[in-house]
Design an enzyme around this catalytic site. Structure first.
Site, short mmCIF file in Angstrom:
data_model
loop_
_atom_site.label_atom_id
_atom_site.label_comp_id
_atom_site.label_asym_id
_atom_site.label_seq_id
_atom_site.Cartn_x
_atom_site.Cartn_y
_atom_site.Cartn_z
N HIS A 11 1.07 -1.31 -0.07
CA HIS A 11 0.16 0.05 0.03
C HIS A 11 0.84 1.09 0.25
O HIS A 11 1.95 1.37 0.55
CB HIS A 11 -1.05 0.08 1.29
CG HIS A 11 -2.27 -0.60 0.93
ND1 HIS A 11 -3.34 0.26 0.94
CD2 HIS A 11 -2.58 -1.96 0.81
CE1 HIS A 11 -4.39 -0.87 1.01
NE2 HIS A 11 -3.83 -1.97 0.64
N THR A 19 -5.62 -5.64 -9.94
CA THR A 19 -5.80 -4.42 -10.73
C THR A 19 -5.81 -2.95 -9.73
O THR A 19 -5.86 -2.09 -10.39
CB THR A 19 -7.14 -4.43 -11.30
OG1 THR A 19 -8.26 -4.57 -10.30
CG2 THR A 19 -7.34 -5.54 -12.38
N GLU A 26 -6.21 -0.12 -6.29
CA GLU A 26 -7.13 0.75 -5.65
C GLU A 26 -6.63 2.06 -5.87
O GLU A 26 -5.53 2.35 -5.72
CB GLU A 26 -7.20 0.31 -4.23
CG GLU A 26 -7.67 -1.01 -3.80
CD GLU A 26 -6.64 -1.73 -3.47
OE1 GLU A 26 -5.34 -1.24 -3.36
OE2 GLU A 26 -6.66 -3.18 -3.48
#
Length: 318
Positions: free
Chosen positions: A38, A104, A106
């Site tokens: 992230h 894919t 965020e």
């Protein structure tokens, strides 16, 4: 035979805490590690987001367990050529015990350069091309590529693994499961969804591994566990495509106001009921998963690892 690993949540813990968890996971009997990739946490309450490739380098020097990214988006924030170099180095450092989970992505993580956030169909097309580029580069040969979404000009990975790392493709719907079956070396999906696994198998995934995971909150006080899970991970209960399209932690905090403690209590194994934890983890094995990763929510890590070492993992293995 299902193997059980520990899920390192980069969104919630500092680098030092993640390394300590990796050591504790091995001592508790977990045989693998997965780690999230992230740029932002889902909410400010989670409060962290270290760079996954730095963490994997550190993990390679901390424990000898296999490591999988769950999952990396190699299409927007990082060009697939750069992602390929990071993955190749990670595989070399880990002696080949590395798998590249991809998806894919965020908007939360990928919008940070100011790029337009494409529709799912376009993102799936980008992912397919990115996987093609990375596989070419993993060979260690010089690569030039000119596609619809990416250009690579005379690129070569001089530090390449002896064998290319497997690329596991994440998916949460029929289109994504089909894509994973067609282009992936395995399938990543977080829920024990036998229908999605069936679609993956039918689309070309027969014989390929299925990987998933869940979060739990072990605590002697079940109410306290529910409160912790609701405070830190309400986003797990958001419906539909919200997790893919909301752009900032503030937006997730707003959406999460609709998530109740009851929803969390019913969806997340909370407290110290051994059977609740055993049943939740075993459901993945029964659905056909090859690897299952469990992540503990909150700071009560020591009790979690003790419980899983002494009670949960032996019961599942039995």
């Amino acid at each position: 035979m299902t193997s059980f690993g520990y899920f390192l949540s980069s969104e919630e813990f500092t680098p030092a805490q993640l390394l300590e968890q990796a050591r504790a996971a091995k001592d508790a009997g977990f045989t693998r590690l997965a780690i999230s990739d992230h740029f932002h946490p889902w909410t400010d309450a989670q409060g962290n987001s270290p760079f996954v490739w730095s963490m994997i380098g550190a993990l390679s020097q901390t424990v000898d367990l296999p490591v999988t990214t769950l999952v990396t988006c190699p299409t927007v924030r990082l060009h697939p050529a750069v992602t390929a170099q990071a993955a190749a180095t990670s595989s070399v450092l880990l002696g080949g015990r590395f798998a590249l989970g991809v998806g894919t992505g965020e908007a939360l993580n990928e919008h940070v350069h100011g790029d337009r956030w494409p529709s799912f169909d376009e993102r799936a097309e980008m992912l397919e091309e990115a996987v093609e580029v990375m596989r070419k580069l993993f060979t260690g040969r010089q690569v030039s590529h000119r596609g619809r979404h990416y250009t690579v000009d005379n690129a070569r990975l001089y530090t390449a693994p002896d064998e290319p790392p497997p690329i596991l493709v994440s998916g949460f719907g029929p289109k994504a499961a089909g894509l994973a079956g067609r282009i992936g070396d395995g399938f990543v999906t977080m829920g024990p969804d036998e229908e999605a696994i069936g679609r993956f198998r039918e689309a070309g995934g027969a014989g390929k591994p299925v990987v998933g995971g869940l979060k739990v909150c072990w605590d002697r006080d079940r109410d306290a566990a529910v409160e912790t899970a609701h405070r830190l991970w309400p986003t797990e209960q958001l419906p539909g495509e919200l997790n893919q399209i909301l752009p900032t932690p503030a937006h997730f905090e707003q959406a999460s106001e609709l998530v109740t403690r009851r929803q969390v209590s019913e969806a997340v194994p909370c407290g110290a009921d051994v059977e609740e934890h055993v049943d939740a983890v075993r459901a993945y094995a029964e659905a056909g998963f090859d690897e299952v990763y469990v992540g503990q929510i909150g700071q009560n890590q020591e009790d979690f690892f003790a419980a899983y070492r002494e009670k949960i993992l032996p019961a599942i293995a039995g």
